[in-house]
Design an enzyme around this catalytic site. Sequence first.
Site, short mmCIF file in Angstrom:
data_model
loop_
_atom_site.label_atom_id
_atom_site.label_comp_id
_atom_site.label_asym_id
_atom_site.label_seq_id
_atom_site.Cartn_x
_atom_site.Cartn_y
_atom_site.Cartn_z
N SER A 183 3.21 -2.18 -2.31
CA SER A 183 2.62 -0.77 -2.33
C SER A 183 2.10 -0.24 -0.96
O SER A 183 2.09 0.85 -0.53
CB SER A 183 1.60 -0.50 -3.51
OG SER A 183 0.85 -1.54 -3.46
N HIS A 211 6.45 0.49 -8.00
CA HIS A 211 7.00 1.35 -7.04
C HIS A 211 8.35 1.25 -6.97
O HIS A 211 8.92 1.92 -5.97
CB HIS A 211 6.28 1.20 -5.74
CG HIS A 211 4.91 1.57 -5.54
ND1 HIS A 211 4.32 2.95 -5.39
CD2 HIS A 211 3.55 1.07 -5.80
CE1 HIS A 211 3.08 2.93 -5.12
NE2 HIS A 211 2.71 1.92 -5.62
N LYS A 242 4.08 6.69 -12.08
CA LYS A 242 4.50 6.98 -10.76
C LYS A 242 5.96 7.89 -11.28
O LYS A 242 5.80 9.01 -11.60
CB LYS A 242 4.65 5.58 -10.02
CG LYS A 242 3.37 5.02 -9.92
CD LYS A 242 3.40 3.81 -8.79
CE LYS A 242 2.13 2.99 -8.95
NZ LYS A 242 0.89 3.35 -8.51
C1 LIG Z 1 2.39 -2.64 -7.47
C2 LIG Z 1 1.17 -1.54 -8.64
N1 LIG Z 1 1.01 -2.53 -9.77
C3 LIG Z 1 0.20 -1.94 -10.55
C4 LIG Z 1 -0.40 -0.63 -10.67
C5 LIG Z 1 -1.19 -0.25 -11.53
O1 LIG Z 1 -0.48 0.92 -12.51
P1 LIG Z 1 -1.24 1.86 -13.30
O2 LIG Z 1 -1.85 2.83 -12.76
O3 LIG Z 1 -0.35 1.99 -14.57
O4 LIG Z 1 -2.38 1.09 -13.94
C6 LIG Z 1 -0.09 0.06 -9.25
C7 LIG Z 1 -0.73 1.28 -9.09
O5 LIG Z 1 -1.57 1.59 -8.18
C8 LIG Z 1 0.73 -0.51 -8.38
O6 LIG Z 1 1.02 0.18 -7.13
#
Ligand SMILES: Cc1ncc(COP(=O)(O)O)c(C=O)c1O
Length: 396
Positions: A183, A211, A242
């Site tokens: 990310s 992502h 997302k």
């Molecule tokens: C790679 C990744 N995993 C997990 C999450 C967490 O997702 P959530 O907002 O559903 O808790 C994010 C969010 O920023 C993320 O970018």
Amino acid sequence: MNAAFVSRLQKELDEFKAQGVYKRLNTLTSPQGPWVEMAGRGRVLVLSSNNYLGLSADPAVMRAGMQAIERLGAGTASVRFICGTFDVHAKLESRLASFLGTDAALTYVSCWNANTGLTPTFLGDDDVINSDELNHASVIDGVRATRSGRKVYRHSDMGQLREHLQASMSARHRFIFTDGVFSMEGDLARLPDIVELARRYDAVVAVDDSHGTGVMGETGRGTPEHYGLHGQVDVITSTLGKALGGAAGGFTAGPAALCDYLTQRSRPQLFSNALPPTVAASALAAVEQIEARPELVRSLRDNTKRFRERIAEAGFKPLEGPTPIVPIIVGETALAIRMSARMLEEKVFVTGFGYPVVPQGHARIRCQISAAHTRDDLDFAITAMKKVGRELGILK
Ligand SMILES: Cc1ncc(COP(=O)(O)O)c(C=O)c1O
């Protein structure tokens, strides 16, 4: 209230401000979209949301949520196994599983919960988990909470991953956990190599494709599809917050026995409320939209290509990758925050990331592209980036 405690926090907050690393929250007063209304700022272009497909205010996605709130109410008032499972959860889970080519899926209120509730549930002293050093914080926290051997390999260093796997052949299970799309870097896991290593060393592969879902691959099925590995990854965790409607929620997809086991034992599943029905219904509609409108993923891909080309022509050197996350390294955290603030004055909302989200000295402006951006929107952003980049000495 304990005065010493509050004054210590306040002192540290003042230091953040003095160092120029204090984050200020910007309040939106319109739906998320390529352009939003921001309190005190007026209309600004958004270049930093996860609204990759523009579905967060899509009429069909919103309508599905409204119908669900009317039929099923605002909240579940319970965890899943007590009395919090609704028909819409089952429908969403089966649709997610078929979308991703897995046997089953299990939803959580966030992907944070899906990740932290994964490996601690079924790995123990006899197992070894391997984790990429640049995995998302929720994967890292989940790995740290796992009572197994833990090995962190350098980012995408397949040689080191191989060594770690070789060294753990006496373990009951070897587990590899990686982000699909990283990310903060916008690059992809080397999934073909990881799957190959997993086959060779009899390891289980889990990919956090938060992502990647709805973003990567010809039809948005994610990083595995991008590599021609659709249906070949053991476990996928991902977010509904997302590309899939952007509200909230997450899930784990994989073998039916895994989802059943998590239903029985995963702590965020057992001790935290179910996903609100309205959110589940909107996410279900989002998956339907992706399947019915392949042009969404195509537009995202075209916009990404165009933005990456134009930003390079402008003289910036973004980190390379095929994803709509386009980070531009500026160095110090304060400079990234300064650039972000200046961009906002130019009516472009793009966030600067610094320590502790990324390592010291690697602060960056992270641009994120959406299918909902028009060509004019992207050109507008690039014009502003050039102006501010020159002004701050980032662009020569
Ligand atoms: C790679 C990744 N995993 C997990 C999450 C967490 O997702 P959530 O907002 O559903 O808790 C994010 C969010 O920023 C993320 O970018």
